[in-house]
Design a protein around this motif. Structure first.
Motif, mmCIF file in Angstrom:
data_model
loop_
_atom_site.group_PDB
_atom_site.id
_atom_site.type_symbol
_atom_site.label_atom_id
_atom_site.label_comp_id
_atom_site.label_asym_id
_atom_site.label_seq_id
_atom_site.Cartn_x
_atom_site.Cartn_y
_atom_site.Cartn_z
ATOM 1 N N UNK A 1 -59.849 -115.495 -7.976
ATOM 2 C CA UNK A 1 -60.169 -115.897 -6.529
ATOM 3 C C UNK A 1 -60.487 -114.946 -5.412
ATOM 4 N N UNK A 2 -59.798 -113.592 -5.704
ATOM 5 C CA UNK A 2 -59.887 -112.446 -4.803
ATOM 6 C C UNK A 2 -60.927 -111.640 -5.159
ATOM 7 N N UNK A 3 -61.051 -111.113 -6.491
ATOM 8 C CA UNK A 3 -61.739 -110.023 -6.795
ATOM 9 C C UNK A 3 -63.268 -110.364 -7.462
ATOM 10 N N UNK A 4 -63.253 -111.887 -7.761
ATOM 11 C CA UNK A 4 -64.380 -112.324 -8.321
ATOM 12 C C UNK A 4 -64.677 -111.942 -9.926
ATOM 13 N N UNK A 5 -63.639 -111.195 -10.417
ATOM 14 C CA UNK A 5 -63.720 -110.507 -11.880
ATOM 15 C C UNK A 5 -63.452 -111.793 -12.686
ATOM 16 N N UNK A 6 -63.928 -111.927 -13.875
ATOM 17 C CA UNK A 6 -63.767 -112.910 -14.964
ATOM 18 C C UNK A 6 -62.233 -112.581 -15.546
ATOM 19 N N UNK A 7 -61.486 -113.699 -15.565
ATOM 20 C CA UNK A 7 -60.296 -113.612 -16.175
ATOM 21 C C UNK A 7 -60.389 -114.330 -17.811
ATOM 22 N N UNK A 8 -61.186 -115.272 -17.973
ATOM 23 C CA UNK A 8 -61.076 -115.953 -18.979
ATOM 24 C C UNK A 8 -62.491 -116.794 -19.445
ATOM 25 N N UNK A 9 -62.783 -116.920 -20.517
ATOM 26 C CA UNK A 9 -63.892 -117.961 -21.090
ATOM 27 C C UNK A 9 -63.469 -118.795 -22.265
ATOM 28 N N UNK A 10 -63.737 -120.113 -22.138
ATOM 29 C CA UNK A 10 -63.231 -120.824 -23.130
ATOM 30 C C UNK A 10 -64.369 -121.697 -23.558
ATOM 31 N N UNK A 11 -64.197 -122.250 -24.610
ATOM 32 C CA UNK A 11 -65.303 -123.383 -25.478
ATOM 33 C C UNK A 11 -64.260 -124.339 -25.936
#
Length: 333
Positions: free
Chosen positions: A299-309
């Protein structure tokens, strides 16, 4: 009885692979596919691979060649093991809880707002020869019973140091099995042996590959993220970019703006990822593949933390990737 089961029955105790589980590959399957099909010799353009879920039966995985973990039967637990003798082995997975579960709003406005206010990450202020990524992946591949009802996969942690030419080093750690539901755990505990959780394997050298960092230019970024193929394809490309590159702030912001213009993303609000980190999430339903794709951003940096299917019918985890750390460094290890 499928072919793999028949073969294992015929071999009986002579089957050298009857109680083994293959460790994670030096490079994830998705990356190998990406490397092998990076360009079309006829056109010079990158090939587009269709969305798919890799599902193997236990027999197929067992006979695959490669490094293996040290194994023990499920019922041969010691008093020092979590749960004690005879306790359940492996973790049950449940879907991430969404702030907006029913009737989520379109994600565009929230993604644009996030893009306008993101801050620097730690790696934005550092340089180095290698991009470093620490990731955890489950579901590459998933092992399924012959009737596709019961599922299991062994999570793996990877630490990758990659230079601009693709060379570098990778180390892998195989983790305990994980299951999408209790019935799957019960089924596979009767069928498989459980791995000893191994220490990080010896580093594996990475071969050269052509790397093209993601651009900040919107038109180039839309092409890179394959947005013409829809939100599902874009979400997978975002996951690939963040797992391979140290994405700078300007590009992170533009990725969010590009996704904001792609139809299909829904805003899920504040969530907690599987590493316990606070994030904000978007999803897209891919009904033609009976799956939902989830992206969690810092929420602060906009970087991706996780991706799930997630499989939609019934709802269960199909695969996930956690990006636990990203950095620049001059040293491996």
């Amino acid at each position: 009885m499928d072919g793999a089961e028949r073969t294992r029955t015929l071999l009986g105790p002579a089957d050298p692979a009857r109680n083994i589980v293959v460790a994670p590959p030096p490079v994830p399957a998705r990356d190998l596919i990406e490397r092998a099909g990076a360009t079309d010799p006829a056109t010079g353009h990158r090939r587009v691979h269709p969305t798919r879920r890799l599902v193997l039966t236990a027999g197929t995985v067992a006979v695959a060649a490669g490094a293996v973990a040290v194994l023990r039967p499920f019922d041969k637990r010691t008093s020092d093991d979590p749960g004690g003798p005879g306790g359940a082995v492996g973790t049950l997975l449940v879907p991430v809880a969404y702030q907006f579960d029913a009737d989520p709003p379109a994600a565009g406005p929230q993604l644009r707002t996030l893009a306008s206010k993101i801050k620097d990450t730690e790696y934005d202020h550092r340089t180095g020869r290698y991009m470093y990524h620490h990731t955890k992946v489950w579901g590459d591949p998933v092992m399924s019973s012959p009737d596709d009802r019961y599922h299991v996969a062994f999570a793996g942690e990877s630490k990758v140091w990659m230079a601009a030419d693709g060379t570098g080093s990778q180390s892998n750690t195989q983790l305990e099995p994980q299951y999408p539901d209790q019935k799957s755990r019960d089924y596979w505990q009767r069928k498989l042996a459980a791995p000893e959780v191994a220490d990080t394997a010896a580093p594996i050298p990475l071969p050269p590959m052509q790397l093209t960092p993601p651009p900040a230019d919107p038109s180039q970024l839309r092409e890179r993220l394959k947005v013409e193929y829809g939100a599902g394809a874009a979400s997978k490309e975002v996951s690939t970019l963040y797992a391979r590159y140290a994405v700078p702030r300007a590009t992170r912001a533009e990725i969010l703006r590009v996704l904001a213009d792609v139809p299909g993303f829904r805003w899920r609000g504040h969530v907690i990822d599987r590493a316990g980190r606070a994030g904000v999430a978007v999803t897209v339903d891919e009904r033609e593949h009976d799956q939902q794709s989830l992206l969690i951003f810092g929420p602060k940096t906009g970087e991706l933390l996780a991706h799930e299917l997630l499989t939609l019918t019934p709802v269960r985890i199909s695969a996930y990737q956690l990006i636990l750390d990203t950095a620049w460094t001059d040293r491996i290890g």
